[in-house]
Design a protein around this motif. Structure first.
Motif, PDB file in Angstrom:
ATOM      1  N   ARG A 134       0.831  -1.196   0.000  1.00 42.30           N
ATOM      2  CA  ARG A 134       0.000   0.000   0.000  1.00 42.30           C
ATOM      3  C   ARG A 134       0.876   1.262   0.000  1.00 42.30           C
ATOM      4  O   ARG A 134       1.745   1.415   0.839  1.00 42.30           O
ATOM      5  CB  ARG A 134      -0.862  -0.021   1.248  1.00 42.30           C
ATOM      6  CG  ARG A 134      -1.805   1.138   1.376  1.00 42.30           C
ATOM      7  CD  ARG A 134      -2.447   1.199   2.735  1.00 42.30           C
ATOM      8  NE  ARG A 134      -3.193  -0.014   3.044  1.00 42.30           N
ATOM      9  CZ  ARG A 134      -4.264  -0.038   3.810  1.00 42.30           C
ATOM     10  NH1 ARG A 134      -4.729   1.075   4.356  1.00 42.30           N
ATOM     11  NH2 ARG A 134      -4.877  -1.170   4.068  1.00 42.30           N
ATOM     12  N   PRO A 135       0.619   2.165  -0.934  1.00 39.42           N
ATOM     13  CA  PRO A 135       1.353   3.433  -0.906  1.00 39.42           C
ATOM     14  C   PRO A 135       0.981   4.232   0.345  1.00 39.42           C
ATOM     15  O   PRO A 135      -0.129   4.102   0.871  1.00 39.42           O
ATOM     16  CB  PRO A 135       0.869   4.167  -2.158  1.00 39.42           C
ATOM     17  CG  PRO A 135       0.278   3.116  -3.033  1.00 39.42           C
ATOM     18  CD  PRO A 135      -0.258   2.067  -2.102  1.00 39.42           C
ATOM     19  N   GLU A 136       1.889   5.059   0.794  1.00 38.61           N
ATOM     20  CA  GLU A 136       1.642   5.875   1.975  1.00 38.61           C
ATOM     21  C   GLU A 136       0.419   6.764   1.751  1.00 38.61           C
ATOM     22  O   GLU A 136       0.231   7.324   0.671  1.00 38.61           O
ATOM     23  CB  GLU A 136       2.872   6.745   2.266  1.00 38.61           C
ATOM     24  CG  GLU A 136       2.828   7.364   3.635  1.00 38.61           C
ATOM     25  CD  GLU A 136       4.162   7.980   4.020  1.00 38.61           C
ATOM     26  OE1 GLU A 136       4.121   9.073   4.607  1.00 38.61           O
ATOM     27  OE2 GLU A 136       5.204   7.359   3.738  1.00 38.61           O
ATOM     28  N   GLY A 137      -0.416   6.840   2.766  1.00 36.63           N
ATOM     29  CA  GLY A 137      -1.576   7.709   2.720  1.00 36.63           C
ATOM     30  C   GLY A 137      -2.835   7.084   2.137  1.00 36.63           C
ATOM     31  O   GLY A 137      -3.877   7.717   2.112  1.00 36.63           O
ATOM     32  N   VAL A 138      -2.746   5.852   1.662  1.00 33.75           N
ATOM     33  CA  VAL A 138      -3.925   5.181   1.108  1.00 33.75           C
ATOM     34  C   VAL A 138      -4.671   4.506   2.267  1.00 33.75           C
ATOM     35  O   VAL A 138      -4.105   3.690   2.993  1.00 33.75           O
ATOM     36  CB  VAL A 138      -3.539   4.159   0.016  1.00 33.75           C
ATOM     37  CG1 VAL A 138      -4.762   3.392  -0.462  1.00 33.75           C
ATOM     38  CG2 VAL A 138      -2.860   4.859  -1.150  1.00 33.75           C
ATOM     39  N   SER A 139      -5.934   4.861   2.431  1.00 30.81           N
ATOM     40  CA  SER A 139      -6.719   4.384   3.574  1.00 30.81           C
ATOM     41  C   SER A 139      -7.210   2.953   3.392  1.00 30.81           C
ATOM     42  O   SER A 139      -7.264   2.431   2.275  1.00 30.81           O
ATOM     43  CB  SER A 139      -7.940   5.299   3.774  1.00 30.81           C
ATOM     44  OG  SER A 139      -8.864   5.116   2.704  1.00 30.81           O
ATOM     45  N   ASP A 140      -7.615   2.355   4.501  1.00 30.19           N
ATOM     46  CA  ASP A 140      -8.235   1.029   4.466  1.00 30.19           C
ATOM     47  C   ASP A 140      -9.472   1.050   3.573  1.00 30.19           C
ATOM     48  O   ASP A 140      -9.708   0.111   2.802  1.00 30.19           O
ATOM     49  CB  ASP A 140      -8.656   0.578   5.873  1.00 30.19           C
ATOM     50  CG  ASP A 140      -7.487   0.240   6.777  1.00 30.19           C
ATOM     51  OD1 ASP A 140      -6.358   0.075   6.273  1.00 30.19           O
ATOM     52  OD2 ASP A 140      -7.711   0.133   8.003  1.00 30.19           O
ATOM     53  N   GLU A 141     -10.251   2.114   3.695  1.00 29.96           N
ATOM     54  CA  GLU A 141     -11.477   2.220   2.901  1.00 29.96           C
ATOM     55  C   GLU A 141     -11.178   2.257   1.405  1.00 29.96           C
ATOM     56  O   GLU A 141     -11.895   1.654   0.609  1.00 29.96           O
ATOM     57  CB  GLU A 141     -12.277   3.467   3.312  1.00 29.96           C
ATOM     58  CG  GLU A 141     -12.849   3.402   4.709  1.00 29.96           C
ATOM     59  CD  GLU A 141     -11.844   3.792   5.805  1.00 29.96           C
ATOM     60  OE1 GLU A 141     -10.701   4.229   5.496  1.00 29.96           O
ATOM     61  OE2 GLU A 141     -12.196   3.633   6.990  1.00 29.96           O
ATOM     62  N   THR A 142     -10.114   2.956   1.023  1.00 26.98           N
ATOM     63  CA  THR A 142      -9.732   3.030  -0.393  1.00 26.98           C
ATOM     64  C   THR A 142      -9.278   1.672  -0.896  1.00 26.98           C
ATOM     65  O   THR A 142      -9.669   1.240  -1.989  1.00 26.98           O
ATOM     66  CB  THR A 142      -8.634   4.093  -0.605  1.00 26.98           C
ATOM     67  OG1 THR A 142      -9.150   5.372  -0.221  1.00 26.98           O
ATOM     68  CG2 THR A 142      -8.182   4.140  -2.057  1.00 26.98           C
TER      69      THR A 142
END
Length: 157
Positions: A14-22
């Motif tokens: 996961r790239p930094e700043g990508v949320s669980d919801e995304t």
């Protein structure tokens, strides 16, 4: 046994700043596209099976003639052979319309969402699920293909 090859490769982190919801939303979008891929495969099966049946009608017409049933041969030839499967369409036209109207736009939107929202990294949801379900150190639970252990049952030569 952990090492620098333990865990997913960069393309599946996961790239930094990508949320669980995304990640979950992109996983759902990907799952929907995969289901569409399956539906498209069934559409191609429909296309090929219908075409195969239509080509077999040539043989049926010839055999009906040889068997002394020219009226039935002519009925099959003129009423079924080469017939549209829905008004104005042979199966290839249905496949083309599906691809143009639904499949290609869906595929482009899914790819665009992954590019913009996850830095182009596919299958983040699945990669994270795999990580959560792996048994550390188990030879059949490795994180990456290149971390697959040597063949078992003997010394590695």
């Amino acid at each position: 046994m952990t090492g620098h090859h333990d865990g997913p490769d960069r393309a599946h982190r996961r790239p930094e700043g990508v949320s669980d919801e995304t990640v979950e939303a992109l996983g759902s979008l990907s799952k929907a596209l995969e289901t569409t891929e399956r539906a498209r495969g069934h559409l191609y099966s429909f296309h090929q099976l219908t075409g195969t049946a239509d080509l077999e009608l040539d043989r049926a017409v010839e055999l009906l003639r040889k068997a002394g049933h020219p009226d039935w041969a002519e009925t099959v030839r003129t009423q079924v052979l080469g017939r549209n499967v829905i008004p104005g369409h042979w199966t290839f036209q249905i496949v083309e319309a599906y691809d143009t109207t639904y499949y290609q736009p869906f595929k482009e939107i899914e790819q665009g969402a992954v590019e913009e929202l996850a830095d182009g990294r596919d299958h983040l949801y699945e990669a994270e699920m795999k990580e959560s379900r792996r048994t550390a150190g188990h030879p059949d639970h490795t994180a990456r293909p290149e971390s697959t252990p040597q063949a078992r049952g003997g010394d590695a030569r």
